[in-house]
Write a protein that holds these residues in place. Sequence first.
Motif, PDB file in Angstrom:
ATOM      1  N   ASN A 208       0.812  -1.223   0.000  1.00 39.18           N
ATOM      2  CA  ASN A 208       0.000   0.000   0.000  1.00 39.18           C
ATOM      3  C   ASN A 208       0.843   1.270   0.000  1.00 39.18           C
ATOM      4  O   ASN A 208       0.574   2.219  -0.734  1.00 39.18           O
ATOM      5  N   SER A 209       1.873   1.271   0.838  1.00 38.74           N
ATOM      6  CA  SER A 209       2.718   2.460   0.940  1.00 38.74           C
ATOM      7  C   SER A 209       3.837   2.478  -0.091  1.00 38.74           C
ATOM      8  O   SER A 209       4.554   3.474  -0.213  1.00 38.74           O
ATOM      9  N   ASN A 210       4.014   1.361  -0.832  1.00 39.91           N
ATOM     10  CA  ASN A 210       5.038   1.291  -1.881  1.00 39.91           C
ATOM     11  C   ASN A 210       6.417   1.618  -1.320  1.00 39.91           C
ATOM     12  O   ASN A 210       7.164   2.431  -1.868  1.00 39.91           O
ATOM     13  N   THR A 211       6.756   0.978  -0.212  1.00 41.59           N
ATOM     14  CA  THR A 211       8.016   1.262   0.468  1.00 41.59           C
ATOM     15  C   THR A 211       8.799  -0.018   0.735  1.00 41.59           C
ATOM     16  O   THR A 211       8.236  -1.115   0.818  1.00 41.59           O
ATOM     17  N   PHE A 212      10.115   0.149   0.865  1.00 39.50           N
ATOM     18  CA  PHE A 212      11.019  -0.947   1.206  1.00 39.50           C
ATOM     19  C   PHE A 212      11.573  -0.735   2.611  1.00 39.50           C
ATOM     20  O   PHE A 212      11.757   0.399   3.054  1.00 39.50           O
ATOM     21  N   HIS A 213      11.902  -1.842   3.283  1.00 44.79           N
ATOM     22  CA  HIS A 213      12.303  -1.760   4.684  1.00 44.79           C
ATOM     23  C   HIS A 213      13.599  -0.988   4.912  1.00 44.79           C
ATOM     24  O   HIS A 213      13.837  -0.481   5.991  1.00 44.79           O
ATOM     25  N   PHE A 214      14.461  -0.896   3.891  1.00 41.84           N
ATOM     26  CA  PHE A 214      15.761  -0.259   4.080  1.00 41.84           C
ATOM     27  C   PHE A 214      15.703   1.258   3.895  1.00 41.84           C
ATOM     28  O   PHE A 214      16.716   1.937   4.011  1.00 41.84           O
ATOM     29  N   GLY A 215      14.513   1.815   3.615  1.00 39.64           N
ATOM     30  CA  GLY A 215      14.379   3.260   3.563  1.00 39.64           C
ATOM     31  C   GLY A 215      14.168   3.860   2.202  1.00 39.64           C
ATOM     32  O   GLY A 215      14.555   5.008   1.972  1.00 39.64           O
ATOM     33  N   ALA A 216      13.569   3.115   1.280  1.00 41.56           N
ATOM     34  CA  ALA A 216      13.305   3.642  -0.058  1.00 41.56           C
ATOM     35  C   ALA A 216      11.812   3.616  -0.341  1.00 41.56           C
ATOM     36  O   ALA A 216      11.103   2.689   0.058  1.00 41.56           O
ATOM     37  N   ILE A 217      11.329   4.643  -1.035  1.00 42.76           N
ATOM     38  CA  ILE A 217       9.948   4.710  -1.483  1.00 42.76           C
ATOM     39  C   ILE A 217       9.912   4.362  -2.959  1.00 42.76           C
ATOM     40  O   ILE A 217      10.603   4.976  -3.771  1.00 42.76           O
TER      41      ILE A 217
END
Length: 233
Positions: A208-217
Amino acid sequence: MLKVFKYMIFISVFSLLLSSCSNFTSLKGCPDAKIDWVDVLMINDIKYEHHFLEPANENLLPITIEKGKELGKVTYRMTDSACSNHKMQNGDAAYLEEGTIISEIKGYPTSLIIAADDAVYVANTNKNAKTAGELYPMDKLVKNIYFESTEDGKRIHTFSQSSKDTFLAAFNDLKLEDAQSLNDEGTRIFLEIELNNGVSFRQLYWSNSNTFHFGAIGNDKIKEVINYELSNL
């Protein structure tokens, strides 16, 4: 030559690992009664992480890598010595013995993967990296991208060649943000990136947020490719 048999390397949020390679250590004088260590090391201002094979992937073929030049040695073993508030320095490692040699892996940038004590460590944090491509410099080094089961870590789908290429091109340009500030909303998706030498690591993605755990959108291309491949499951 260094032969690393039947294991995979995963980068993931510690609490979301399907299996853990950490141990609890109790130290007198530390603010925490117990410390949950993860197998990490730091060299050249980059933190790296190693995870052991998950039971679901025991049928993987052996991985063969070749060590290159020496990058340094472990100078401090944190287990049984450091408190949880210890700030890692170059030469620090959670489990490796002091004096363990840290080496490059021939054919791969040291900012991506390195070798130590017959194990491969993958970059986790690099304060000099501004984009996902700088944190994970994988140009022409990726064999496949997979979806993994969030239940047992098994590979459940392989990206098409065109989707792999589109994903990597878009991924390289993603700006790195403060991971703590990102919204981790939606379905958790485990993406496995397999390098040409067989070393693999995981990227945790929230739909939903289109994000990765390491800090990238992620951008529109990332979302489009992932949704397309999900529709082919």
